[in-house]
Motif scaffolding. Structure first.
Motif, mmCIF file in Angstrom:
data_model
loop_
_atom_site.group_PDB
_atom_site.id
_atom_site.type_symbol
_atom_site.label_atom_id
_atom_site.label_comp_id
_atom_site.label_asym_id
_atom_site.label_seq_id
_atom_site.Cartn_x
_atom_site.Cartn_y
_atom_site.Cartn_z
ATOM 1 N N ASP A 30 0.829 -1.202 0.000
ATOM 2 C CA ASP A 30 0.000 0.000 0.000
ATOM 3 C C ASP A 30 0.868 1.258 0.000
ATOM 4 O O ASP A 30 0.501 2.277 -0.600
ATOM 5 N N ASP A 31 2.037 1.204 0.660
ATOM 6 C CA ASP A 31 2.963 2.337 0.640
ATOM 7 C C ASP A 31 3.494 2.587 -0.769
ATOM 8 O O ASP A 31 3.617 3.739 -1.206
ATOM 9 N N ALA A 33 2.016 1.723 -3.616
ATOM 10 C CA ALA A 33 0.924 2.236 -4.442
ATOM 11 C C ALA A 33 0.668 3.717 -4.157
ATOM 12 O O ALA A 33 0.467 4.516 -5.081
ATOM 13 N N ARG A 34 0.706 4.088 -2.883
ATOM 14 C CA ARG A 34 0.502 5.494 -2.510
ATOM 15 C C ARG A 34 1.606 6.364 -3.081
ATOM 16 O O ARG A 34 1.346 7.475 -3.574
ATOM 17 N N LEU A 35 2.847 5.866 -3.023
ATOM 18 C CA LEU A 35 3.970 6.623 -3.561
ATOM 19 C C LEU A 35 3.797 6.866 -5.055
ATOM 20 O O LEU A 35 4.022 7.982 -5.546
ATOM 21 N N ASP A 37 1.080 7.083 -6.749
ATOM 22 C CA ASP A 37 0.054 8.110 -6.920
ATOM 23 C C ASP A 37 0.615 9.501 -6.634
ATOM 24 O O ASP A 37 0.311 10.465 -7.338
ATOM 25 N N GLN A 38 1.438 9.600 -5.603
ATOM 26 C CA GLN A 38 1.979 10.902 -5.207
ATOM 27 C C GLN A 38 2.951 11.471 -6.234
ATOM 28 O O GLN A 38 2.942 12.676 -6.498
ATOM 29 N N ASP A 73 8.526 7.914 1.980
ATOM 30 C CA ASP A 73 8.200 9.300 2.320
ATOM 31 C C ASP A 73 9.279 10.265 1.852
ATOM 32 O O ASP A 73 8.985 11.364 1.371
#
Length: 202
Positions: A30-31, A33-35, A37-38, A73
């Motif tokens: 999930d990290d 996938a979020r990255l 998107d970001q 991050d």
């Protein structure tokens, strides 16, 4: 050599010689996938697999001459500073001072970015992918001592765990044959100010 095999060799060296070092745990799917998107692009599979093993390297200077690897991050924060348009495919994945190691997400090739010089890419096969770089480091640390990495341009960097300031950690030093006369102005131009973000001063 797979990313996991490379990390296993590096982890064994750290456990034996550098017990003061602590690598971060894994990022989650999930990290990743979020990255994506970001930052608007997907990282090459080898970089993603590395993040799933270790979410960056914390303060451990994995790649000579002293590059620490970013977690998800840090990648997202650093990517926000990069230009849009054609250069949006370049993603920072580590740093040494103000110099950042970057990956071209189209090809997987590793390059660098310097605030003064901009982007640059080496022709040497060592930098054709992150997995190639990590395997190179792993093989150096998995060999008998002294652990000397010969970088393009015949630069020699030796891995040591006997740093006077940070004993029991992995440090890369350009003095395999004894002390050298450091040209600090040249180092600052090449790698940025010493003691920048995410460095441990080694």
């Amino acid at each position: 050599m797979t990313i996991n095999e490379s990390w296993e060799k590096i982890e064994r060296w750290l456990a034996r010689y550098a017990p003061e070092e602590e690598l971060p745990g894994p990022a989650g799917l999930d990290d990743i996938a979020r990255l994506s998107d970001q930052i608007g692009v997907q990282l090459p599979p080898d970089v993603e697999h590395s993040l799933l093993r270790h979410n960056g390297s914390g303060f451990v200077t994995i790649v000579p001459p002293g590059v620490v690897l970013y977690g998800v991050d840090e990648i997202a924060r650093s990517k926000g500073r990069f230009a849009k348009g054609e250069e949006s495919v370049y993603v920072p994945i580590g740093n040494i001072g103000s110099w950042e190691e970057i990956v071209d997400t189209r090809t997987g090739r590793i390059g660098g970015h310097d605030p003064e010089q901009g982007y640059f890419w080496e022709d040497d096969p060592l930098w054709e992918s992150f997995s190639t770089v990590l395997a190179f480091v792993a093989d150096v640390l998995d060999s008998p001592p002294p652990w000397i990495a010969m970088l393009p341009g015949e630069e020699e960097w030796e891995a040591t765990y006997q740093d006077a300031v940070f004993p029991g950690t992995l440090s890369w030093t350009e003095e395999p044959n004894g002390p050298v006369d450091w040209d600090m102005d040249s180092l600052a131009r090449q790698f940025g100010p010493i003691g920048g973000s995410n460095g441990n001063g080694s």
